[in-house]
Design a protein around this motif. Sequence first.
Motif, mmCIF file in Angstrom:
data_model
loop_
_atom_site.group_PDB
_atom_site.id
_atom_site.type_symbol
_atom_site.label_atom_id
_atom_site.label_comp_id
_atom_site.label_asym_id
_atom_site.label_seq_id
_atom_site.Cartn_x
_atom_site.Cartn_y
_atom_site.Cartn_z
ATOM 1 N N ALA A 64 -8.729 4.207 -14.053
ATOM 2 C CA ALA A 64 -9.909 4.070 -12.936
ATOM 3 C C ALA A 64 -10.030 2.612 -13.342
ATOM 4 O O ALA A 64 -11.127 2.189 -12.378
ATOM 5 N N GLU A 65 -9.516 1.835 -14.107
ATOM 6 C CA GLU A 65 -10.106 0.698 -14.349
ATOM 7 C C GLU A 65 -10.128 -0.448 -13.161
ATOM 8 O O GLU A 65 -9.225 -0.517 -12.438
ATOM 9 N N GLY A 66 -11.192 -0.951 -13.240
ATOM 10 C CA GLY A 66 -11.495 -1.843 -12.134
ATOM 11 C C GLY A 66 -11.617 -1.420 -10.875
ATOM 12 O O GLY A 66 -11.865 -2.135 -9.900
ATOM 13 N N LYS A 67 -11.862 0.090 -10.757
ATOM 14 C CA LYS A 67 -12.265 0.573 -9.379
ATOM 15 C C LYS A 67 -13.637 1.008 -9.451
ATOM 16 O O LYS A 67 -13.923 1.593 -10.335
ATOM 17 N N SER A 68 -14.100 1.072 -8.071
ATOM 18 C CA SER A 68 -15.568 1.455 -8.032
ATOM 19 C C SER A 68 -15.442 3.222 -7.817
ATOM 20 O O SER A 68 -14.327 3.557 -7.544
ATOM 21 N N VAL A 69 -16.435 3.917 -7.987
ATOM 22 C CA VAL A 69 -16.368 5.189 -7.800
ATOM 23 C C VAL A 69 -15.613 5.620 -6.349
ATOM 24 O O VAL A 69 -15.054 6.382 -6.155
ATOM 25 N N ALA A 70 -16.224 4.830 -5.352
ATOM 26 C CA ALA A 70 -15.899 5.043 -3.815
ATOM 27 C C ALA A 70 -14.467 4.852 -3.816
ATOM 28 O O ALA A 70 -13.729 5.589 -3.193
ATOM 29 N N GLU A 71 -13.759 3.942 -4.368
ATOM 30 C CA GLU A 71 -12.422 3.549 -4.405
ATOM 31 C C GLU A 71 -11.582 4.907 -5.176
ATOM 32 O O GLU A 71 -10.588 5.221 -4.546
ATOM 33 N N ILE A 72 -12.107 5.286 -6.242
ATOM 34 C CA ILE A 72 -11.287 6.340 -6.934
ATOM 35 C C ILE A 72 -11.171 7.666 -5.993
ATOM 36 O O ILE A 72 -10.237 8.132 -6.042
ATOM 37 N N ILE A 73 -12.365 7.869 -5.400
ATOM 38 C CA ILE A 73 -12.587 9.200 -4.677
ATOM 39 C C ILE A 73 -11.494 8.855 -3.484
ATOM 40 O O ILE A 73 -10.855 9.837 -2.959
ATOM 41 N N ARG A 74 -11.809 7.779 -2.425
ATOM 42 C CA ARG A 74 -10.771 7.614 -1.445
ATOM 43 C C ARG A 74 -9.544 7.610 -1.921
ATOM 44 O O ARG A 74 -8.743 8.447 -1.215
ATOM 45 N N GLU A 75 -9.130 6.977 -3.058
ATOM 46 C CA GLU A 75 -7.586 7.081 -3.515
ATOM 47 C C GLU A 75 -7.101 8.317 -3.653
ATOM 48 O O GLU A 75 -5.952 8.861 -3.318
ATOM 49 N N ASN A 76 -7.973 9.353 -4.482
ATOM 50 C CA ASN A 76 -7.581 10.515 -4.717
ATOM 51 C C ASN A 76 -7.581 11.330 -3.386
ATOM 52 O O ASN A 76 -6.701 12.302 -3.431
ATOM 53 N N ILE A 77 -8.396 11.228 -2.432
ATOM 54 C CA ILE A 77 -8.056 11.881 -1.282
ATOM 55 C C ILE A 77 -6.855 11.564 -0.401
ATOM 56 O O ILE A 77 -6.146 12.517 -0.041
ATOM 57 N N ARG A 78 -6.536 10.163 -0.435
ATOM 58 C CA ARG A 78 -5.393 9.705 0.121
ATOM 59 C C ARG A 78 -4.136 10.229 -0.538
ATOM 60 O O ARG A 78 -3.182 10.633 0.069
ATOM 61 N N LEU A 79 -4.074 10.008 -2.030
ATOM 62 C CA LEU A 79 -2.937 10.422 -2.709
ATOM 63 C C LEU A 79 -2.692 12.039 -2.327
ATOM 64 O O LEU A 79 -1.393 12.561 -2.547
ATOM 65 N N ALA A 80 -3.809 12.934 -2.455
ATOM 66 C CA ALA A 80 -3.635 14.458 -2.177
ATOM 67 C C ALA A 80 -2.734 14.627 -0.920
ATOM 68 O O ALA A 80 -1.964 15.341 -0.786
ATOM 69 N N SER A 81 -3.641 13.708 0.218
ATOM 70 C CA SER A 81 -2.878 14.281 1.544
ATOM 71 C C SER A 81 -1.383 13.498 1.694
ATOM 72 O O SER A 81 -0.738 14.159 2.270
ATOM 73 N N ALA A 82 -0.960 12.503 1.233
ATOM 74 C CA ALA A 82 0.268 11.861 0.878
ATOM 75 C C ALA A 82 1.293 12.629 0.167
ATOM 76 O O ALA A 82 2.208 13.074 0.655
ATOM 77 N N ALA A 83 0.942 13.541 -1.031
ATOM 78 C CA ALA A 83 1.492 14.378 -1.589
ATOM 79 C C ALA A 83 1.933 15.698 -0.847
ATOM 80 O O ALA A 83 2.836 16.125 -0.819
#
Length: 122
Positions: A64-83
Amino acid sequence: MKARGGVVHFFLVGRALEQENVDWLKEILAGGHSIGNHTYDHVNVKATKPADTQFRFQRSPWLAEGKSVAEIIRENIRLASAAIKSRLGSDPNGFRTPGGFPNGLTDRPDVQQMLLDSASSG
């Protein structure tokens, strides 16, 4: 459930798709059930600090280094959808936040907007 003619709407944590064999999930879809996005790492969408989004990030802060909370959450949602799309050949059917909050997201209009934006961007 199938014997009684019902269907279930499941919400999948994306990391489950790292398993070598996901045929059991494909069977769920083939049985007429729905699978939705439940984030990739089961993150806390109400977290206010990156380390509080998921215990995994406390043990492995570089994730999570260098990421904001919003970026972590957004990326987690995107990754799950892509997977889900990649491994199951299907778009996720809906989204459910991990945690189940008694007041939903009424106290977090920022998270509500993020989810709306995520849904409209594919």
